[in-house]
Write a protein that holds these residues in place. Sequence first.
Motif, PDB file in Angstrom:
ATOM      1  N   PRO A  52       0.814  -1.231   0.000  1.00  0.00           N
ATOM      2  CA  PRO A  52       0.000   0.000   0.000  1.00  0.00           C
ATOM      3  C   PRO A  52       0.844   1.277   0.000  1.00  0.00           C
ATOM      4  N   TYR A  53       2.013   1.204   0.606  1.00  0.00           N
ATOM      5  CA  TYR A  53       2.895   2.379   0.625  1.00  0.00           C
ATOM      6  C   TYR A  53       3.277   2.786  -0.793  1.00  0.00           C
ATOM      7  N   TYR A  54       3.629   1.825  -1.611  1.00  0.00           N
ATOM      8  CA  TYR A  54       4.085   2.139  -2.965  1.00  0.00           C
ATOM      9  C   TYR A  54       2.925   2.600  -3.857  1.00  0.00           C
ATOM     10  N   ILE A  55       1.736   2.085  -3.590  1.00  0.00           N
ATOM     11  CA  ILE A  55       0.558   2.560  -4.319  1.00  0.00           C
ATOM     12  C   ILE A  55       0.315   4.037  -4.002  1.00  0.00           C
ATOM     13  N   CYS A  56       0.362   4.362  -2.724  1.00  0.00           N
ATOM     14  CA  CYS A  56       0.182   5.767  -2.322  1.00  0.00           C
ATOM     15  C   CYS A  56       1.323   6.628  -2.844  1.00  0.00           C
ATOM     16  N   LEU A  57       2.522   6.077  -2.860  1.00  0.00           N
ATOM     17  CA  LEU A  57       3.666   6.833  -3.367  1.00  0.00           C
ATOM     18  C   LEU A  57       3.503   7.141  -4.847  1.00  0.00           C
ATOM     19  N   ALA A  58       2.948   6.199  -5.601  1.00  0.00           N
ATOM     20  CA  ALA A  58       2.693   6.435  -7.022  1.00  0.00           C
ATOM     21  C   ALA A  58       1.672   7.558  -7.209  1.00  0.00           C
TER      22      ALA A  58
ATOM     23  N   ILE B  36       2.400   5.409   4.482  1.00  0.00           N
ATOM     24  CA  ILE B  36       3.250   4.867   5.548  1.00  0.00           C
ATOM     25  C   ILE B  36       2.408   4.059   6.546  1.00  0.00           C
ATOM     26  N   LEU B  37       1.276   4.617   6.944  1.00  0.00           N
ATOM     27  CA  LEU B  37       0.396   3.910   7.887  1.00  0.00           C
ATOM     28  C   LEU B  37      -0.111   2.596   7.302  1.00  0.00           C
ATOM     29  N   LEU B  38      -0.631   2.663   6.083  1.00  0.00           N
ATOM     30  CA  LEU B  38      -1.181   1.447   5.456  1.00  0.00           C
ATOM     31  C   LEU B  38      -0.087   0.452   5.153  1.00  0.00           C
ATOM     32  N   GLY B  39       1.068   0.945   4.749  1.00  0.00           N
ATOM     33  CA  GLY B  39       2.182   0.053   4.455  1.00  0.00           C
ATOM     34  C   GLY B  39       2.667  -0.692   5.689  1.00  0.00           C
ATOM     35  N   ARG B  40       2.613  -0.032   6.849  1.00  0.00           N
ATOM     36  CA  ARG B  40       2.995  -0.714   8.092  1.00  0.00           C
ATOM     37  C   ARG B  40       1.913  -1.689   8.557  1.00  0.00           C
ATOM     38  N   LEU B  41       0.663  -1.309   8.357  1.00  0.00           N
ATOM     39  CA  LEU B  41      -0.437  -2.188   8.788  1.00  0.00           C
ATOM     40  C   LEU B  41      -0.522  -3.460   7.953  1.00  0.00           C
TER      41      LEU B  41
END
Length: 244
Positions: A192-198, A237-242
């Motif tokens: 999810p972090y990379y999706i949000c980063l895109a 960051i939050l979703l990527g950690r979760l």
Amino acid sequence: MLAVFGWWAVWIRGAGCTINDYFDRDFDKKVERTKSRPLASGAVSPAQGLWWLAFQLFIGLGVLYQFNILTLALAIVHVPLVFAYPLMKRITFWPQAFLGVMISWGAFLGSSALKGSVVPSIAYPLYISSFFWTLVYDTIYAHQDKVDDAKAGIKSTALRFGDATKMWISWFGVGCIAALVLGGLVVNIGLPYYICLAIATGQLIWQIFTVDLSSPMNCGRKFVSNQWFGAIIFSGILLGRLFS
């Protein structure tokens, strides 16, 4: 922890704005966009401004007393940087770079508060990405006042880069995103972090390629849109950690 640091950020950012307006009150009188600010207009006296600054610093640093000594020490070291930033525009065309150095400091504090030390794999990518991001948005911000700044003798990257601004901030944007990608890989964060980063990368590209640097109003809107860039990265960051 997020709530405490959010509260600290409100007060320390406020202190930065106050000291900036205090030092720049004579300059701000000469700039159309800033001449109505409380200190520049005379609605607030310099002495009142300093009392308000002292209160902001007291609250901001007081919040951090519940953390370990390293975090408190880093916060105290940060204060002189906050005070020095407004003076940079008098001596260098790169005050935005100094702002990046100062305003990204939270990357060190968060790491030290949670881990007991500044962990390079966590703190450095965040710090570097924030530094380059600051150069992007604050250069756009500075284009609002470039005509008045030139008359007043104020320096900025907007005046330094001139017509080459979009090329410069494009490379700064590359540095920001590259550091965020590297940081995610190092800590093995979730998809999810990379999706949000895109998505955030698309937002940054939109800013840079559509900003009208000759329009103060458009520059102001693009600058404010960075709240969305930050919110997207934060969510990632939050979703990527979760979901890592």
